[in-house]
Write a protein that holds these residues in place. Sequence first.
Motif, PDB file in Angstrom:
ATOM      1  N   PRO A 142      82.345 -77.845  75.799  1.00  0.00           N
ATOM      2  CA  PRO A 142      82.209 -76.881  76.907  1.00  0.00           C
ATOM      3  C   PRO A 142      81.258 -75.750  76.541  1.00  0.00           C
ATOM      4  O   PRO A 142      81.212 -75.304  75.387  1.00  0.00           O
ATOM      5  N   LEU A 143      80.491 -75.284  77.510  1.00  0.00           N
ATOM      6  CA  LEU A 143      79.497 -74.245  77.253  1.00  0.00           C
ATOM      7  C   LEU A 143      80.129 -72.931  76.797  1.00  0.00           C
ATOM      8  O   LEU A 143      79.489 -72.136  76.112  1.00  0.00           O
ATOM      9  N   ASP A 144      81.371 -72.711  77.196  1.00  0.00           N
ATOM     10  CA  ASP A 144      82.024 -71.451  76.813  1.00  0.00           C
ATOM     11  C   ASP A 144      82.733 -71.542  75.455  1.00  0.00           C
ATOM     12  O   ASP A 144      83.394 -70.592  75.032  1.00  0.00           O
ATOM     13  N   TRP A 145      82.613 -72.698  74.779  1.00  0.00           N
ATOM     14  CA  TRP A 145      83.236 -72.836  73.467  1.00  0.00           C
ATOM     15  C   TRP A 145      82.186 -72.634  72.379  1.00  0.00           C
ATOM     16  O   TRP A 145      81.141 -73.274  72.384  1.00  0.00           O
ATOM     17  N   HIS A 146      82.435 -71.732  71.477  1.00  0.00           N
ATOM     18  CA  HIS A 146      81.525 -71.471  70.367  1.00  0.00           C
ATOM     19  C   HIS A 146      82.259 -71.758  69.061  1.00  0.00           C
ATOM     20  O   HIS A 146      83.260 -71.113  68.753  1.00  0.00           O
ATOM     21  N   GLU A 147      81.751 -72.739  68.333  1.00  0.00           N
ATOM     22  CA  GLU A 147      82.383 -73.135  67.076  1.00  0.00           C
ATOM     23  C   GLU A 147      82.201 -72.035  66.042  1.00  0.00           C
ATOM     24  O   GLU A 147      81.073 -71.633  65.744  1.00  0.00           O
ATOM     25  N   ARG A 148      83.279 -71.503  65.557  1.00  0.00           N
ATOM     26  CA  ARG A 148      83.225 -70.445  64.562  1.00  0.00           C
ATOM     27  C   ARG A 148      83.712 -70.963  63.221  1.00  0.00           C
ATOM     28  O   ARG A 148      84.603 -71.803  63.156  1.00  0.00           O
ATOM     29  N   ALA A 149      83.125 -70.414  62.158  1.00  0.00           N
ATOM     30  CA  ALA A 149      83.537 -70.810  60.819  1.00  0.00           C
ATOM     31  C   ALA A 149      84.950 -70.303  60.546  1.00  0.00           C
ATOM     32  O   ALA A 149      85.386 -69.290  61.093  1.00  0.00           O
ATOM     33  N   LEU A 150      85.679 -71.041  59.704  1.00  0.00           N
ATOM     34  CA  LEU A 150      87.022 -70.616  59.340  1.00  0.00           C
ATOM     35  C   LEU A 150      86.966 -69.319  58.546  1.00  0.00           C
ATOM     36  O   LEU A 150      86.039 -69.100  57.755  1.00  0.00           O
TER      37      LEU A 150
END
Length: 405
Positions: free
Chosen positions: A186-194
């Motif tokens: 999804p465009l509103d999901w941004h994968e962030r580092a742990l």
Amino acid sequence: MENKWLRAALPALLIHGSIGTVYAWSVFKQAIANEIGASVPSVEWAFSLAILFLGLSAAVLGHFVEQDIKKSALLSTAFFVVGMIGTGISIQQKSLIGIYIFYGVIMGIGLGIGYLTPVKNLMLWFKDNKGLGTGLAVAGFGLAKMIFSPVMISLQIKVGLSQMFIILSGIFAVMMLIGTLLIRKPLDWHERALANKFNPMLLVKNPNFIGIWLMFYLNITAGLAIISQEKDILTGLIDARGVAVFSVASITLIVSIDAFFNAAGRIGFATWSDRLKDRNAIYQIIFGLSLFMSLLAYFLPNTSVIMPIILVASFFLINAGYGGGFSALPPLLSDRFGMKAISKVHGIALTAWAAAGLSGNQLASFVVHVLNMPYQTVFIAIAVLYLIAFCIARWVVKPTQMLIK
């Protein structure tokens, strides 16, 4: 057009609908043995290796899938297609080692990467119905067997076994590449580092994870023991007059319907888990039903008029519970450990699948080919496994969380 069906559900079905044909193994394992002049138990190791490397690659490459699902989908396609082509060539060359390498190792790696790729994506798109999402993701495994088993049988007759693998590799390449082009988070999901470096030992020391791993392993081992032997069990059923109960055509139909129940169980049980207070309860239901059907199939005499019906019904229900165990797993893990590192956690949990790949069909093969016991004996063996799994689901796995941030 940006929606969950185009960007998540359809790619999942295309990718899993290709790699899920690994479960059509019973359709051609005897033909491979005949073609290369090897025994069935020795050929069985190709399937075991494929499931082993599926689990190992999923565990090792979970972080890669987290970072870029398009690249992981493409890599899965490459490994799976090369494995299929190499298997066909190895059969032509009558090389058992080649089959181990291409079907077992290379194709197995493609299976592991491809299996993980759509799962988190579907839970992101179907965030309010994660069970339904993961059910759709892995339903392709069941549908693949249902759709392609008759195709494989037909191709074996028309063009030969080795050419069957070559032709299907082209079909699966197209399907998986389309899935690769369509899939997107999804465009509103941004994968962030742990926030902290992921430490797998946190899971290994967690009683909940250990319990989930064990019950998942036992369900797969029991399911594979039956799924890998379906065709042989049906072929060996003789009535009171000494006549085979099932014809070749009816066996082909039953194996295909089995696959439907496998797919339906993946969607049905996982969706059902969305409505339960604790998703773990769905596993208690699955194990209880599978245990009952296994005992029924074992203790009912072969000469009973209803034995064929009970046998087929046990296949259907065990297949449904086997599939449901897969689809209910990612939402259960997300409930216990959070969504942040779900692909990594899921990948490590899939090592249970790798272990079961070595024990499932080998258990059945040992009972039948080494101990020389009837196929029906396999049912009492898996009944014990289901009983242990039920006890773990009931008393070991607790509704406590350990969120990974």
